[in-house]
Design a protein around this motif. Structure first.
Motif, short mmCIF file in Angstrom:
data_model
loop_
_atom_site.label_atom_id
_atom_site.label_comp_id
_atom_site.label_asym_id
_atom_site.label_seq_id
_atom_site.Cartn_x
_atom_site.Cartn_y
_atom_site.Cartn_z
N UNK A 94 99.91 19.93 66.02
CA UNK A 94 101.23 20.47 66.29
C UNK A 94 102.30 19.67 65.59
N UNK A 95 102.41 19.88 64.29
CA UNK A 95 103.36 19.11 63.49
C UNK A 95 104.77 19.64 63.56
N UNK A 96 104.92 20.88 64.06
CA UNK A 96 106.25 21.47 64.10
C UNK A 96 107.00 21.00 65.32
N UNK A 97 106.83 21.72 66.41
CA UNK A 97 107.45 21.32 67.66
C UNK A 97 108.83 21.87 67.88
N UNK A 98 109.35 22.68 66.98
CA UNK A 98 110.69 23.23 67.15
C UNK A 98 110.67 24.57 67.83
N UNK A 99 111.64 25.41 67.45
CA UNK A 99 111.71 26.76 67.99
C UNK A 99 110.67 27.65 67.35
N UNK A 100 110.80 28.96 67.58
CA UNK A 100 109.79 29.90 67.10
C UNK A 100 110.43 31.07 66.38
N UNK A 101 109.86 31.42 65.24
CA UNK A 101 110.18 32.66 64.54
C UNK A 101 108.90 33.19 63.95
N UNK A 102 108.64 34.49 64.12
CA UNK A 102 107.43 35.09 63.58
C UNK A 102 107.59 35.58 62.14
N UNK A 103 108.78 35.52 61.60
CA UNK A 103 109.03 36.14 60.31
C UNK A 103 108.49 35.37 59.10
N UNK A 104 108.57 34.03 59.04
CA UNK A 104 108.18 33.31 57.80
C UNK A 104 106.77 33.61 57.30
N UNK A 105 105.70 33.64 58.16
CA UNK A 105 104.37 33.93 57.62
C UNK A 105 104.29 35.31 56.97
N UNK A 106 104.90 36.31 57.57
CA UNK A 106 104.88 37.65 57.00
C UNK A 106 105.63 37.69 55.66
N UNK A 138 109.33 40.49 62.37
CA UNK A 138 109.65 41.21 61.13
C UNK A 138 109.39 42.70 61.32
N UNK A 139 109.55 43.45 60.26
CA UNK A 139 109.15 44.85 60.28
C UNK A 139 107.62 44.94 60.27
N UNK A 140 107.08 46.06 60.74
CA UNK A 140 105.64 46.28 60.72
C UNK A 140 105.13 46.13 59.28
N UNK A 141 104.20 45.18 59.02
CA UNK A 141 103.77 44.92 57.64
C UNK A 141 102.87 46.01 57.06
N UNK A 142 102.32 46.87 57.90
CA UNK A 142 101.45 47.93 57.39
C UNK A 142 99.99 47.58 57.37
N UNK A 143 99.62 46.35 57.69
CA UNK A 143 98.20 45.96 57.79
C UNK A 143 97.93 45.52 59.23
N UNK A 144 96.65 45.49 59.65
CA UNK A 144 96.32 45.15 61.04
C UNK A 144 96.76 43.74 61.41
N UNK A 145 97.35 43.62 62.58
CA UNK A 145 97.79 42.32 63.10
C UNK A 145 97.23 42.16 64.52
N UNK A 146 96.61 41.02 64.76
CA UNK A 146 96.09 40.69 66.09
C UNK A 146 96.85 39.48 66.61
N UNK A 147 97.56 39.67 67.70
CA UNK A 147 98.29 38.57 68.35
C UNK A 147 97.38 37.98 69.42
N UNK A 148 97.00 36.73 69.26
CA UNK A 148 96.19 36.03 70.26
C UNK A 148 97.14 35.12 71.02
N UNK A 149 97.36 35.45 72.29
CA UNK A 149 98.36 34.72 73.07
C UNK A 149 97.73 33.93 74.20
#
Length: 445
Positions: free
Chosen positions: A377-389, A414-425
């Motif tokens: 866990x090198x980050x430790x800050x807030x969360x945004x899902x957009x950068x990886x997409x 982000x917007x729906x990328x058009x490929x399958x996404x699995x969120x493991x929570x």
């Protein structure tokens, strides 16, 4: 004809149901599906998916608020399909496990349950099946440990505990640390009701109670003479799933749907298998199965058939994003790394792994040569899902799929990328993402 007491009990059941229409429309929508029926042979109440039967003496002895809780207790059993899922397991232990599974939801929804209800934090978040296995293992331990008094004495003590709703002399046993705060009048009246009230004096015999929580039991479905022709377990389950969806919709329209019921209904209507199984199934759908005549299928060689065998499982390009924000623990990251290590052992592939908190913190290509994997866990800050997409979109052809490991405590999608996404929570409390599938990862032990 019914006595005045019996008529009073039925009126009380109807009044409780009517009150639910205003106070708890979710439960009312489900309760109105059931036929009310007197049954002096039961100690409290029961339902099998079509009937809500009750002991008049018991109903007369309990407050209206707790009768409302009892009816909600019964319909939540049915919404969970507890009446169709017992599959030969011990009825009393099954009822106990089911009570532990649903009572926390009812309490969180603000309902009052009858005296003796079962509630134990160690079972929170578990399914009735998992709780049943835990309770059964506990019984095996008691039977196996020959301490003081011998096995017969232990069995008698266990039966006494069950007869008291799992409570010891102090009203609270080791297996049921909480049994609800009720007044003495309620407890005394329920003792009378448990004996069948006035109806017992008429010579009616009580059946053996399988309601250890004294909040109403669930029984296997019995089609009966009024059941539609061709009815089956599958039809009952489909009917109750449809009823659950309708109840969810009505409660939303009324603006009276507690968050606990929103989560419960979402989990029931969009069920998930074990997260490991779903993860592999998700990946297998993207796998290319290569067959080879050089390696024939050995299962058919003995019969003289030479068919091509599976040479390897190769995955198309997949990506994995890992949430390393402050809300994700190192233990959770280690478990996810372990699962991905198993994936790389099973499939021939390289994985693009992106770690991200509010911004992208790392990007690397991993294969079976990099095993075992290790996420920090090198980050430790807030969360945004957009950068990886965004990175995957800029980096060339899109991946065959993306697996995102996160607690979903963020709404920066982000917007729906058009490929399958699995969120493991790792969190049971989340708002469904706008796209992709969600699978719950079991909590770390």
């Amino acid at each position: 004809m019914n006595s005045a007491n019996d008529q009073g009990a039925r009126l009380k059941m109807v009044r409780a149901r009517s009150a639910l229409v205003l106070d708890h429309p979710f439960f009312a929508s489900l309760a109105l599906r059931l036929e009310l029926r007197e049954d002096v042979t039961c100690s409290t109440a029961w339902s099998d998916g079509r009937v809500l039967a009750y002991n008049p003496g018991y109903v007369n002895a309990v407050s209206l608020e707790r009768i409302k809780g009892l009816q909600c207790h019964e319909v939540l059993h049915l919404a969970c399909l507890h009446h169709t899922r017992r599959e030969g397991r011990d009825p009393k232990l099954w009822n106990k496990a089911c009570d532990y599974a649903i009572n926390p939801i009812l309490l969180e929804a603000g309902l009052s349950l009858p005296t003796g209800f079962l509630d134990d934090p160690k079972h929170y978040g578990k399914s009735a099946d998992a709780i049943y296995a835990d309770l059964l293992a506990g019984l095996d331990e008691v039977k196996g440990g020959a301490s003081g008094g011998g096995q017969e004495e232990q069995n008698r003590q266990a039966e006494d505990m069950d007869a008291k709703g799992g409570r010891g002399d102090s009203g609270q046993g080791a297996d049921e640390p909480k049994s609800g705060g009720q007044n003495q009048a309620d407890m005394g009246d329920q003792s009378l009701a448990g004996a069948g009230g006035d109806s017992q004096a008429q010579g009616e015999e009580m059946t053996e109670s399988t309601d250890p929580g004294m909040s109403g039991e669930v029984r296997d479905p019995s089609p009966g003479s009024q059941a539609p022709e061709g009815s089956s377990q599958d039809m009952q389950e489909e009917a109750w799933n449809a009823a659950l969806a309708q109840a969810l919709h009505k409660a939303r329209q009324c603006g009276k749907l507690p968050g606990c019921l929103e989560r419960f209904a979402g989990g029931r209507l969009f069920p998930t298998l074990g997260w490991r199984e779903l993860l592999r199934r998700f990946l297998a759908q993207a796998a290319n199965n290569d067959f080879s005549w050089v390696r024939p299928n050995r299962r058919h060689v003995h019969s003289g058939l030479y068919l091509p065998g599976l040479h390897s499982l190769e995955l198309a390009e997949i990506a994995v994003a890992v949430d390393v924000s402050g809300s994700i623990s190192q233990a959770e990251l280690e478990r996810f790394a372990s699962e991905l290590s198993a994936v790389l052992e099973e499939f021939t592939t390289e994985i693009t792994v992106l770690t991200c908190d509010a911004t992208l913190t790392s990007s690397r290509r991993l294969s079976s040569m990099d095993l075992p994997l290790d996420f920090a866990g090198t980050g430790g800050g807030g969360t945004s899902f957009r950068p990886p997409f965004q990175l995957l979109e800029e980096g060339g052809p899109p991946p065959a799929c993306l697996i995102y490991f996160t607690d979903l405590s963020c709404d920066a999608y982000p917007e729906d990328p058009g490929y399958p996404v699995l969120w493991v929570t790792t969190s049971r409390e989340f708002q469904p993402p706008p796209f992709g599938e969600v699978v719950l990862m079991e909590e770390c032990q």
